[in-house]
Design a protein around this motif. Sequence first.
Motif: not given
Length: 103
Positions: A18-19, A46-55, A83-89
């Motif tokens: 589940k997301r 701001a927060i938005k779901a995308n195909e790879n996770g979230w931005s 899974e909620g892990s930060l991959v870029a900022y």
Amino acid sequence: MSTSDDSRESNGREGSGKRLSLPAVMRQASEQLADLVQCEVGAVSAIKANENGWSADVEVLELERVPDTMSVMASYHVELDSEGSLVAYERVRRYARGQIDRR
């Protein structure tokens, strides 16, 4: 429930593919960015779901000043995996706390 399920839930993750919930993603983005940049998070703007996770866009206090309206704030755009892990900022803006956008 297995031990791995327990750890997923305690980290704000939901089992069975589940997301993540929006509040869980907001917490993950705030906590992980604060840890990386060593600044206090003010808000997730701001927060938005995308195909790879979230931005998400996260506002942080970069430099505290007196009066408060002169404190330096920054807006960061962050990417999290499913899974909620930060991959870029990336820091996208710096501004005085009292500054209002003209739009």
